[in-house]
Scaffold this motif. Structure first.
Motif, PDB file in Angstrom:
ATOM      1  N   THR A 195       5.803 -11.657  -6.471  1.00 55.47           N
ATOM      2  CA  THR A 195       5.806 -12.692  -7.503  1.00 55.47           C
ATOM      3  C   THR A 195       4.389 -12.913  -8.013  1.00 55.47           C
ATOM      4  O   THR A 195       3.451 -13.048  -7.210  1.00 55.47           O
ATOM      5  CB  THR A 195       6.358 -14.016  -6.945  1.00 55.47           C
ATOM      6  N   LEU A 196       4.220 -12.909  -9.332  1.00 58.51           N
ATOM      7  CA  LEU A 196       2.902 -13.217  -9.887  1.00 58.51           C
ATOM      8  C   LEU A 196       2.576 -14.677  -9.587  1.00 58.51           C
ATOM      9  O   LEU A 196       3.416 -15.568  -9.797  1.00 58.51           O
ATOM     10  CB  LEU A 196       2.872 -12.978 -11.395  1.00 58.51           C
ATOM     11  N   GLU A 197       1.376 -14.920  -9.081  1.00 58.73           N
ATOM     12  CA  GLU A 197       0.989 -16.291  -8.754  1.00 58.73           C
ATOM     13  C   GLU A 197       1.074 -17.174  -9.995  1.00 58.73           C
ATOM     14  O   GLU A 197       1.485 -18.342  -9.919  1.00 58.73           O
ATOM     15  CB  GLU A 197      -0.427 -16.314  -8.175  1.00 58.73           C
ATOM     16  N   THR A 198       0.703 -16.611 -11.129  1.00 65.81           N
ATOM     17  CA  THR A 198       0.847 -17.292 -12.415  1.00 65.81           C
ATOM     18  C   THR A 198       1.507 -16.324 -13.386  1.00 65.81           C
ATOM     19  O   THR A 198       0.973 -15.225 -13.603  1.00 65.81           O
ATOM     20  CB  THR A 198      -0.527 -17.716 -12.975  1.00 65.81           C
ATOM     21  N   PRO A 199       2.668 -16.670 -13.948  1.00 69.42           N
ATOM     22  CA  PRO A 199       3.294 -15.766 -14.921  1.00 69.42           C
ATOM     23  C   PRO A 199       2.289 -15.376 -16.001  1.00 69.42           C
ATOM     24  O   PRO A 199       1.512 -16.215 -16.479  1.00 69.42           O
ATOM     25  CB  PRO A 199       4.440 -16.604 -15.490  1.00 69.42           C
ATOM     26  N   SER A 200       2.286 -14.106 -16.368  1.00 71.03           N
ATOM     27  CA  SER A 200       1.227 -13.626 -17.258  1.00 71.03           C
ATOM     28  C   SER A 200       1.678 -12.395 -18.030  1.00 71.03           C
ATOM     29  O   SER A 200       2.567 -11.653 -17.601  1.00 71.03           O
ATOM     30  CB  SER A 200      -0.014 -13.277 -16.427  1.00 71.03           C
ATOM     31  N   GLU A 201       1.031 -12.187 -19.175  1.00 68.68           N
ATOM     32  CA  GLU A 201       1.169 -10.911 -19.863  1.00 68.68           C
ATOM     33  C   GLU A 201       0.408  -9.850 -19.067  1.00 68.68           C
ATOM     34  O   GLU A 201      -0.606 -10.148 -18.422  1.00 68.68           O
ATOM     35  CB  GLU A 201       0.608 -11.002 -21.283  1.00 68.68           C
ATOM     36  N   VAL A 202       0.905  -8.635 -19.114  1.00 65.20           N
ATOM     37  CA  VAL A 202       0.287  -7.525 -18.380  1.00 65.20           C
ATOM     38  C   VAL A 202      -0.150  -6.468 -19.381  1.00 65.20           C
ATOM     39  O   VAL A 202       0.668  -5.934 -20.137  1.00 65.20           O
ATOM     40  CB  VAL A 202       1.277  -6.918 -17.357  1.00 65.20           C
ATOM     41  N   HIS A 203      -1.445  -6.178 -19.367  1.00 62.68           N
ATOM     42  CA  HIS A 203      -1.973  -5.174 -20.291  1.00 62.68           C
ATOM     43  C   HIS A 203      -1.965  -3.778 -19.687  1.00 62.68           C
ATOM     44  O   HIS A 203      -1.692  -2.790 -20.379  1.00 62.68           O
ATOM     45  CB  HIS A 203      -3.405  -5.527 -20.708  1.00 62.68           C
ATOM     46  N   SER A 204      -2.265  -3.675 -18.373  1.00 60.44           N
ATOM     47  CA  SER A 204      -2.395  -2.357 -17.749  1.00 60.44           C
ATOM     48  C   SER A 204      -1.831  -2.361 -16.335  1.00 60.44           C
ATOM     49  O   SER A 204      -1.859  -3.385 -15.641  1.00 60.44           O
ATOM     50  CB  SER A 204      -3.868  -1.920 -17.681  1.00 60.44           C
ATOM     51  N   ILE A 205      -1.339  -1.200 -15.935  1.00 56.81           N
ATOM     52  CA  ILE A 205      -0.908  -0.937 -14.560  1.00 56.81           C
ATOM     53  C   ILE A 205      -1.797   0.175 -14.025  1.00 56.81           C
ATOM     54  O   ILE A 205      -1.982   1.202 -14.688  1.00 56.81           O
ATOM     55  CB  ILE A 205       0.560  -0.487 -14.512  1.00 56.81           C
ATOM     56  N   VAL A 206      -2.353  -0.028 -12.843  1.00 60.67           N
ATOM     57  CA  VAL A 206      -3.220   0.981 -12.230  1.00 60.67           C
ATOM     58  C   VAL A 206      -2.692   1.289 -10.834  1.00 60.67           C
ATOM     59  O   VAL A 206      -2.520   0.380 -10.014  1.00 60.67           O
ATOM     60  CB  VAL A 206      -4.684   0.502 -12.131  1.00 60.67           C
ATOM     61  N   CYS A 207      -2.426   2.564 -10.558  1.00 58.85           N
ATOM     62  CA  CYS A 207      -2.009   3.001  -9.225  1.00 58.85           C
ATOM     63  C   CYS A 207      -3.032   4.011  -8.723  1.00 58.85           C
ATOM     64  O   CYS A 207      -3.429   4.919  -9.462  1.00 58.85           O
ATOM     65  CB  CYS A 207      -0.623   3.632  -9.266  1.00 58.85           C
ATOM     66  N   ASP A 208      -3.447   3.846  -7.469  1.00 57.80           N
ATOM     67  CA  ASP A 208      -4.523   4.688  -6.943  1.00 57.80           C
ATOM     68  C   ASP A 208      -4.321   4.877  -5.441  1.00 57.80           C
ATOM     69  O   ASP A 208      -4.115   3.893  -4.722  1.00 57.80           O
ATOM     70  CB  ASP A 208      -5.875   4.023  -7.216  1.00 57.80           C
ATOM     71  N   PRO A 209      -4.372   6.125  -4.949  1.00 56.01           N
ATOM     72  CA  PRO A 209      -4.170   6.346  -3.510  1.00 56.01           C
ATOM     73  C   PRO A 209      -5.264   5.738  -2.639  1.00 56.01           C
ATOM     74  O   PRO A 209      -5.084   5.607  -1.427  1.00 56.01           O
ATOM     75  CB  PRO A 209      -4.146   7.876  -3.387  1.00 56.01           C
ATOM     76  N   SER A 210      -6.390   5.333  -3.255  1.00 58.72           N
ATOM     77  CA  SER A 210      -7.475   4.733  -2.472  1.00 58.72           C
ATOM     78  C   SER A 210      -7.330   3.220  -2.331  1.00 58.72           C
ATOM     79  O   SER A 210      -8.062   2.596  -1.556  1.00 58.72           O
ATOM     80  CB  SER A 210      -8.832   5.056  -3.107  1.00 58.72           C
ATOM     81  N   PHE A 211      -6.385   2.611  -3.058  1.00 60.36           N
ATOM     82  CA  PHE A 211      -6.211   1.161  -2.970  1.00 60.36           C
ATOM     83  C   PHE A 211      -5.734   0.763  -1.575  1.00 60.36           C
ATOM     84  O   PHE A 211      -4.884   1.439  -0.978  1.00 60.36           O
ATOM     85  CB  PHE A 211      -5.186   0.671  -3.995  1.00 60.36           C
ATOM     86  N   VAL A 212      -6.278  -0.351  -1.086  1.00 60.90           N
ATOM     87  CA  VAL A 212      -5.847  -0.902   0.201  1.00 60.90           C
ATOM     88  C   VAL A 212      -5.538  -2.380   0.007  1.00 60.90           C
ATOM     89  O   VAL A 212      -5.935  -2.993  -0.986  1.00 60.90           O
ATOM     90  CB  VAL A 212      -6.930  -0.727   1.292  1.00 60.90           C
ATOM     91  N   ALA A 213      -4.839  -2.956   0.973  1.00 60.33           N
ATOM     92  CA  ALA A 213      -4.507  -4.376   0.904  1.00 60.33           C
ATOM     93  C   ALA A 213      -5.782  -5.211   0.934  1.00 60.33           C
ATOM     94  O   ALA A 213      -6.701  -4.942   1.710  1.00 60.33           O
ATOM     95  CB  ALA A 213      -3.602  -4.748   2.062  1.00 60.33           C
ATOM     96  N   GLN A 214      -5.832  -6.230   0.075  1.00 61.87           N
ATOM     97  CA  GLN A 214      -6.997  -7.118   0.011  1.00 61.87           C
ATOM     98  C   GLN A 214      -6.807  -8.374   0.857  1.00 61.87           C
ATOM     99  O   GLN A 214      -7.765  -8.941   1.364  1.00 61.87           O
ATOM    100  CB  GLN A 214      -7.264  -7.513  -1.446  1.00 61.87           C
ATOM    101  N   LYS A 215      -5.555  -8.822   0.992  1.00 62.51           N
ATOM    102  CA  LYS A 215      -5.221  -9.991   1.814  1.00 62.51           C
ATOM    103  C   LYS A 215      -6.116 -11.184   1.474  1.00 62.51           C
ATOM    104  O   LYS A 215      -6.929 -11.637   2.277  1.00 62.51           O
ATOM    105  CB  LYS A 215      -5.330  -9.646   3.302  1.00 62.51           C
ATOM    106  N   LEU A 216      -5.952 -11.697   0.276  1.00 59.63           N
ATOM    107  CA  LEU A 216      -6.773 -12.814  -0.203  1.00 59.63           C
ATOM    108  C   LEU A 216      -6.465 -14.099   0.555  1.00 59.63           C
ATOM    109  O   LEU A 216      -5.353 -14.320   1.004  1.00 59.63           O
ATOM    110  CB  LEU A 216      -6.524 -13.010  -1.704  1.00 59.63           C
TER     111      LEU A 216
END
Length: 244
Positions: A223-244
């Motif tokens: 779920t988006l924390e705040t509903p929003s328009e989305v301009h771009s989607i980025v998928c990358d095998p180097s991404f890891v969980a940020q756990k904010l």
């Protein structure tokens, strides 16, 4: 003696004494060769090329490669075979840029299993076909939705390297995002992120997780924390969980 010599000469001239004709044996069968890269290997030979055929290797491995060898008289040069693990699941193999669960000969040598695997059975079947490189099984699908506005978007991105795309159809706004990782994508913990119209990453929530990247993990939508328009989607095998 002289007469015998003349008779032999005549027979030779007419071909009666020609050397026996060498006949090649007819072979329309398939051989599946399994190897571990060392001294261990197994061959399953004599499999039919015209109907579904199954065979069990003398040893189950583990193996690292599989090669399909078609007899000289096999009519279907595109015939494909697969290897099943101890649970009956098709093992994934790679040859060059090709990723598949069924394997051909094509005079291109062996396929390499992604991971060393025990093989319980090999199956050859004329109905097997290669997987489309653009298949969902080899791709990532990002699903954006807004239930309140009945808006949705599904965007397919290639796996294996960093990929960026605008949402298919509409920028939104959206309330949820879901990632579906194809069953043959090697990195099943692939992660993506979505950027707002200013290029900033959007925070997403799932259960106790709060992050700017999201995974599949067969756990459904974020779920988006705040509903929003989305301009771009980025998928990358180097991404890891940020756990904010």
């Amino acid at each position: 003696m002289y007469a015998n010599t003349i008779v032999l000469a005549l027979l030779a001239a007419t071909g009666t004494l020609a050397a026996p004709h060498s006949r090649r044996s007819y072979d329309n069968t398939v051989t599946v060769i399994l190897c571990d890269g060392g001294e261990t290997g197994a061959q399953v030979s004599g499999l039919s090329s015209t109907e579904r055929a199954m065979g069990t290797p003398a040893t189950s491995g583990p193996f690292t490669t599989i090669e399909i060898s078609l007899g000289a008289d096999v009519a279907n040069k595109d015939l494909r075979c697969q290897a099943l693990d101890n649970y009956g699941n098709a093992i994934v193999g790679v040859r060059g840029a090709n990723v598949d669960t069924t394997f051909s000969d094509a005079d291109k040598g062996a396929w390499t299993f992604r991971q060393a695997a025990y093989v319980s059975e090999v199956v050859c079947d004329p109905t097997f076909v290669k997987i489309d490189p653009n298949s969902d099984e080899l791709s990532l699908r990002v699903i954006l939705q807004s239930l309140s506005t009945d808006t949705g978007s599904q965007t397919v991105l290639p796996a294996g390297s960093s990929a960026t795309s605008t949402p298919a159809g509409s920028f939104g706004p959206y309330e949820t995002v879901e990632l579906s990782v194809g069953s043959l994508v090697e990195k099943q913990d692939y992660r993506c992120k979505i950027l707002d119209m200013a290029g900033a990453p959007l925070i997403v929530l799932r259960g106790e997780n709060r992050d700017i990247t999201f995974s599949d993990a067969d756990k459904g939508a974020w779920t988006l924390e705040t509903p929003s328009e989305v301009h771009s989607i980025v998928c990358d095998p180097s991404f890891v969980a940020q756990k904010l």
